[in-house]
Motif scaffolding. Sequence first.
Motif, mmCIF file in Angstrom:
data_model
loop_
_atom_site.group_PDB
_atom_site.id
_atom_site.type_symbol
_atom_site.label_atom_id
_atom_site.label_comp_id
_atom_site.label_asym_id
_atom_site.label_seq_id
_atom_site.Cartn_x
_atom_site.Cartn_y
_atom_site.Cartn_z
ATOM 1 N N LEU A 103 0.833 -1.205 0.000
ATOM 2 C CA LEU A 103 0.000 0.000 0.000
ATOM 3 C C LEU A 103 0.864 1.251 0.000
ATOM 4 O O LEU A 103 0.581 2.207 -0.756
ATOM 5 N N CYS A 104 1.903 1.280 0.818
ATOM 6 C CA CYS A 104 2.790 2.446 0.869
ATOM 7 C C CYS A 104 3.485 2.673 -0.470
ATOM 8 O O CYS A 104 3.636 3.813 -0.910
ATOM 9 N N VAL B 248 0.872 4.111 -2.904
ATOM 10 C CA VAL B 248 0.594 5.516 -2.583
ATOM 11 C C VAL B 248 1.759 6.399 -3.010
ATOM 12 O O VAL B 248 1.569 7.497 -3.547
ATOM 13 N N VAL C 281 1.623 7.010 -6.720
ATOM 14 C CA VAL C 281 0.588 7.985 -7.078
ATOM 15 C C VAL C 281 1.053 9.400 -6.749
ATOM 16 O O VAL C 281 0.874 10.333 -7.548
ATOM 17 N N ILE C 282 1.657 9.574 -5.586
ATOM 18 C CA ILE C 282 2.128 10.898 -5.177
ATOM 19 C C ILE C 282 3.221 11.402 -6.125
ATOM 20 O O ILE C 282 3.275 12.595 -6.446
ATOM 21 N N LYS D 75 1.495 12.875 -9.135
ATOM 22 C CA LYS D 75 0.241 13.545 -8.828
ATOM 23 C C LYS D 75 -0.041 14.714 -9.762
ATOM 24 O O LYS D 75 -1.191 14.938 -10.159
ATOM 25 N N TYR E 106 4.515 -4.563 -7.274
ATOM 26 C CA TYR E 106 4.091 -4.472 -5.880
ATOM 27 C C TYR E 106 4.201 -5.780 -5.098
ATOM 28 O O TYR E 106 3.996 -5.769 -3.881
#
Length: 199
Positions: A15-16, A19, A22-23, A26, A99
């Motif tokens: 998950l990290c 994320v 995505v960041i 962004k 992942y």
Amino acid sequence: DGKRKGAGSFSRIVLCRAVADVISIKWAILLIGVCFLALWAATGSICPMVAFTGFPCPGCGLTRAGLLALSLDFPGAWKMNPFIFPIGALILIWCVYRYIFFRKPPVWFTRCAAAVLTGLVLFYVWRMICCFPGEAPMNYYADHLLRGFLFSGNEAGWFPVPVLTGGESYETGKGGGCGSPQKIGKQGINMEGKWWGKT
């Protein structure tokens, strides 16, 4: 308990990482989203090629095919754009390597992606020759930006677009290029008619 803690830690790592990915992009996501919203507001389509020229692009139908596939309407997804299945498989494989295995996909993945992209373009060419205009996504959209810029205030002008304009839905009575009658929506228009002529 140890297995549960290990699974929980692994899930948090995945998950990290997602994320963080995505960041890291962004601003690209935000820019693409704004562009899509602007195109949708101006033309009713998020496809740049449709918005500017009225003609479908090789990727047209993939979004709708993906939504149909997610709703388990696999025949509908195949009809809309069959390449949603190999593209979806490639995305899934990439996510597994990214992942779960935490490494880049092997060389064969790049070759498969290139083959799928080539097939998508060739399929688009075939569809344009045999199925255009026809059922979605192989529609022609009259209210595109290029026509508005070139012929502002002119209904048709001397430009290679059909004389018929968008309006209420109707059926031509003839096959739409893929063996079924055309049903033209509010934006899509029938390509039959005179070319290079004025209304």
